[in-house]
Scaffold this motif. Sequence first.
Motif, short mmCIF file in Angstrom:
data_model
loop_
_atom_site.label_atom_id
_atom_site.label_comp_id
_atom_site.label_asym_id
_atom_site.label_seq_id
_atom_site.Cartn_x
_atom_site.Cartn_y
_atom_site.Cartn_z
N ASN A 343 0.82 -1.22 0.00
CA ASN A 343 0.00 0.00 0.00
C ASN A 343 0.85 1.26 0.00
O ASN A 343 0.52 2.25 -0.66
CB ASN A 343 -0.95 0.00 1.20
N LYS A 347 1.00 4.01 -3.16
CA LYS A 347 0.74 5.45 -2.98
C LYS A 347 1.94 6.29 -3.43
O LYS A 347 1.76 7.38 -3.95
CB LYS A 347 0.42 5.73 -1.52
N ASP A 352 -2.94 9.06 -3.74
CA ASP A 352 -4.26 8.73 -3.22
C ASP A 352 -5.08 10.01 -3.22
O ASP A 352 -4.96 10.85 -2.32
CB ASP A 352 -4.14 8.15 -1.80
#
Length: 483
Positions: A343, A347, A352
């Motif tokens: 994750n 990003k 995001d």
Amino acid sequence: MAKAKTSSAKIGFENQIWDAACKLWGHISAAEYRKVIVGLIFLRYISSVFEKRYGELVAEGDGFEDDRDAYEAENIFFVPENARWKNIAAEAHTPEIGTVIDEAMRAIEADNKNLKNVLPKNYASPDLDKRVLGEVVDLFTNMDMESAENTKDLLGRTYEYCIAQFAAYEGKKGGEFYTPASIVKTIVAVLRPFSNCCVYDPCCGSGGMFVQSAKFIEAHGGQRSAVTVFGQESNPDTWKMAKMNLAIRGIDANLGEYQADTFFHDLYPGFKADFIMANPPFNKDNWGQPQLTEDARWKYGVPPAGNANYAWILHILSKLKAGHGVAGFLLANGALGDSDTYNIRRKLIEGDKEKNIEGDKVEAIIVLPRELFYATDISVTLWILNQNKKGGTYHGRRLRDRSGEILFMDLRQWTTNTVKGEQKKKVELHSDQIRRASEIYFRWQREGTDGTQYAEPELYRSVGIRELERNDFTLVPSRYIYF
């Protein structure tokens, strides 16, 4: 007196110094040995430069030879009388030689606040054979300083060579304070720091990144003093080694007033750098994540507790100047695609929008050959982060828009250059290879390059964000280069 050979002051000189300095093996504990040698190199250097300037001032005949300002104006240490090498050399074969050297170190520290509590003062230790110490002092006394065009480079080279040898002898522990010179040169050649820039290293070891940055700037028409240096180091002995290394090179550096852990005690809150160059400890576990989960640096996600790789990435990113800051740093290859950091990695690449987190921070991933390090035989990766991939003019270079692209390079085949004198198979990147890698990178950045069509099979390739997405945002070069 033991005469040191002078015919090879420029060729193999460092090796001679090291071999002779090894007289101390067996006469002092391993933990103290490195301090003794680097302290003597430092003391010999500042005395040599001082004495040269002293002679110039005497020849000028204006009576300024004892004026501290006449030395400091030239970025030269004013060496107190009892710390000058001629006085130390005169006591080489007396039982008091250890005390004489310790007092010399104290006198220098008293005159230079930035070296307070930095210099070694263990020469009077009863564990150190004073006869052998005297022989080592003779060695440094008989160094042929005049045969070198640049005393600073001569002593600096010797200092760096000895640090490298300590790293080789100390194995894994040695890797904590020394990054092989060819790797540092590669990072500097790719980033190309410019005059009047600010360079930062959050885990600076013995200061090699700063030394090579200053050399690069000097080689391209700037002044060594044109680089502003900020660094941090958690190991007290290594921090002291860096302070001496940079002082020998004439580099004015801010390494803090003491050693400190970068994650728990950031010495430069709010600070931003033009360039960041670093070699963080590989795969460090137990780095303190449970106590730092709310830290503002983890904007892209909290790094896993069992591995500090992404904590280093996010700390480095937090220190880059907005709009143009660039970072080059080394990490173990596992950071390229491990599932625990998916994750955060996603990003860093695509951002995001819902959380207003800007992506497109990774500019290049360069896998280096195996066997470059003393402490490990693994292959590692040079990461390049860039705060501005949108192109434009940057310090005289016209750069195209690289938004949504990452350049991958795989240099693992570049293993033909074996390190001389190494019994184990060790390699280093030679100057042509370093130049080739930097040219690949800069050619990709320049206007006119064909974006994601920029490729050479099995060596490099520019990859767009959609392809990265199809590959679950892994940054393993072999997923993209071999086609």
